[in-house]
Design an enzyme around this catalytic site. Structure first.
Site, mmCIF file in Angstrom:
data_model
loop_
_atom_site.group_PDB
_atom_site.id
_atom_site.type_symbol
_atom_site.label_atom_id
_atom_site.label_comp_id
_atom_site.label_asym_id
_atom_site.label_seq_id
_atom_site.Cartn_x
_atom_site.Cartn_y
_atom_site.Cartn_z
ATOM 1 N N LYS A 12 10.846 -16.053 -10.851
ATOM 2 C CA LYS A 12 11.451 -14.979 -11.641
ATOM 3 C C LYS A 12 12.710 -14.399 -10.981
ATOM 4 O O LYS A 12 12.947 -14.610 -9.780
ATOM 5 C CB LYS A 12 10.412 -13.877 -11.848
ATOM 6 C CG LYS A 12 9.224 -14.288 -12.719
ATOM 7 C CD LYS A 12 8.240 -13.121 -12.878
ATOM 8 C CE LYS A 12 7.093 -13.479 -13.796
ATOM 9 N NZ LYS A 12 6.165 -12.333 -13.975
ATOM 10 N N TYR A 52 6.346 -14.664 -23.995
ATOM 11 C CA TYR A 52 5.487 -13.511 -23.713
ATOM 12 C C TYR A 52 4.914 -12.909 -25.003
ATOM 13 O O TYR A 52 4.602 -11.715 -25.047
ATOM 14 C CB TYR A 52 6.262 -12.465 -22.906
ATOM 15 C CG TYR A 52 6.421 -12.842 -21.437
ATOM 16 C CD1 TYR A 52 5.327 -13.232 -20.671
ATOM 17 C CD2 TYR A 52 7.673 -12.780 -20.818
ATOM 18 C CE1 TYR A 52 5.468 -13.573 -19.321
ATOM 19 C CE2 TYR A 52 7.818 -13.114 -19.468
ATOM 20 C CZ TYR A 52 6.708 -13.506 -18.726
ATOM 21 O OH TYR A 52 6.836 -13.838 -17.400
ATOM 22 N N HIS A 118 5.896 -16.869 -12.630
ATOM 23 C CA HIS A 118 5.024 -17.114 -13.789
ATOM 24 C C HIS A 118 4.356 -18.468 -13.586
ATOM 25 O O HIS A 118 5.004 -19.410 -13.108
ATOM 26 C CB HIS A 118 5.830 -17.165 -15.097
ATOM 27 C CG HIS A 118 5.049 -17.796 -16.209
ATOM 28 N ND1 HIS A 118 4.145 -17.084 -16.973
ATOM 29 C CD2 HIS A 118 4.984 -19.079 -16.654
ATOM 30 C CE1 HIS A 118 3.568 -17.899 -17.838
ATOM 31 N NE2 HIS A 118 4.052 -19.114 -17.662
ATOM 32 N N GLU A 129 4.231 -24.677 -22.783
ATOM 33 C CA GLU A 129 5.279 -24.051 -21.957
ATOM 34 C C GLU A 129 6.227 -25.100 -21.365
ATOM 35 O O GLU A 129 7.435 -24.848 -21.257
ATOM 36 C CB GLU A 129 4.634 -23.213 -20.856
ATOM 37 C CG GLU A 129 3.940 -21.977 -21.425
ATOM 38 C CD GLU A 129 3.244 -21.126 -20.379
ATOM 39 O OE1 GLU A 129 3.193 -21.527 -19.188
ATOM 40 O OE2 GLU A 129 2.757 -20.041 -20.749
HETATM 41 P P1 IDP Z 1 0.401 -13.333 -15.528
HETATM 42 O O1 IDP Z 1 1.880 -13.451 -15.220
HETATM 43 O O2 IDP Z 1 -0.414 -13.091 -14.282
HETATM 44 O O3 IDP Z 1 -0.123 -14.489 -16.356
HETATM 45 P P2 IDP Z 1 0.361 -11.677 -17.957
HETATM 46 O O4 IDP Z 1 -0.707 -10.711 -18.323
HETATM 47 O O5 IDP Z 1 0.491 -12.935 -18.760
HETATM 48 O O6 IDP Z 1 0.190 -11.999 -16.385
HETATM 49 O O7 IDP Z 1 1.734 -10.871 -17.987
HETATM 50 C C1 IDP Z 1 2.964 -11.548 -17.906
HETATM 51 C C2 IDP Z 1 3.924 -10.767 -17.026
HETATM 52 O O8 IDP Z 1 4.189 -9.491 -17.621
HETATM 53 C C3 IDP Z 1 3.378 -10.426 -15.627
HETATM 54 O O9 IDP Z 1 3.488 -11.483 -14.704
HETATM 55 C C4 IDP Z 1 4.257 -9.244 -15.260
HETATM 56 O O10 IDP Z 1 5.535 -9.695 -14.811
HETATM 57 C C5 IDP Z 1 4.420 -8.534 -16.593
HETATM 58 N N1 IDP Z 1 3.455 -7.432 -16.727
HETATM 59 C C6 IDP Z 1 2.100 -7.549 -16.919
HETATM 60 N N2 IDP Z 1 1.517 -6.341 -16.987
HETATM 61 C C7 IDP Z 1 2.515 -5.439 -16.822
HETATM 62 C C8 IDP Z 1 2.551 -3.988 -16.802
HETATM 63 O O11 IDP Z 1 1.533 -3.297 -16.928
HETATM 64 N N3 IDP Z 1 3.784 -3.415 -16.623
HETATM 65 C C9 IDP Z 1 4.929 -4.151 -16.480
HETATM 66 N N4 IDP Z 1 4.937 -5.500 -16.499
HETATM 67 C C10 IDP Z 1 3.752 -6.137 -16.668
HETATM 68 MG MG MG Z 2 0.266 -14.986 -18.334
#
Ligand code: IDP
Ligand code: MG
Length: 155
Positions: A12, A52, A118, A129
């Protein structure tokens, strides 16, 4: 039975800004994961809205997309035995402050969304993806001398 799989990783903008791209790739290489796709790419809003989509109703959705467009990201396709779960384990949980020590997120970051990386969360999403970020011709199969250790009987 172990499967040879592929997974999609995005390094990222926070990691690009903080000059951690090499460190992240080194961790995957040392583990024995094979890079079969790699590119520096600037993401656009349409791609991120799709990528996303599961977070579209979250209050941080717009900021997350803005964050992901700040600089190019480094996109990787990694190949290996059970690689989807292996990569998620190397990456650690979403909130870096709750991630296990030794994972990329715990060792290198402190917050969301700036959690370095990610990684695909299932074989099905990895397939979708990889197609989102790479053309077929950009995912390149090749033999490596180490394949026998990481993919085969290990002898
Ligand atoms: P992951 O990346 O571990 O799979 P996901 O729930 O798919 O997690 O969320 C994607 C991305 O969104 C996270 O990696 C993070 O960068 C961002 N994100 C997730 N939750 C939050 C939050 O509560 N606040 C701000 N950004 C968040
Ligand atoms: Mg995810």
């Amino acid at each position: 039975m172990a499967d040879i799989q592929k997974s999609l990783v995005l390094i990222k903008p926070d990691a690009v800004q903080r000059e951690l791209v090499g460190e992240v790739i080194t961790r995957f290489e040392r583990r024995g994961l094979k890079m079969v796709g790699m590119k520096l790419t600037l993401l656009d809003e349409a791609t991120l809205t799709e990528h996303y989509g599961h977070l579209a109703d979250k209050p941080f959705f717009a900021d997350l997309k803005k964050f992901m467009m700040q600089t190019p990201v480094v996109a990787l396709v990694l190949e290996g035995l059970d690689v989807v779960n292996v990569v998620r384990a190397i990456v650690g949980s979403t909130n870096p402050r709750e991630a296990d020590v030794g994972t990329i997120r715990a060792d290198l970051s402190m917050n969301v969304p700036s959690n370095i990386i990610h990684a695909s969360d299932s074989v099905e999403s990895a397939e979708i993806e990889i197609k989102r970020f790479f053309n077929d011709s950009e995912v390149i199969g090749y033999d490596k001398m180490t394949d026998k250790f990481h993919f085969g009987e290990g002898v």
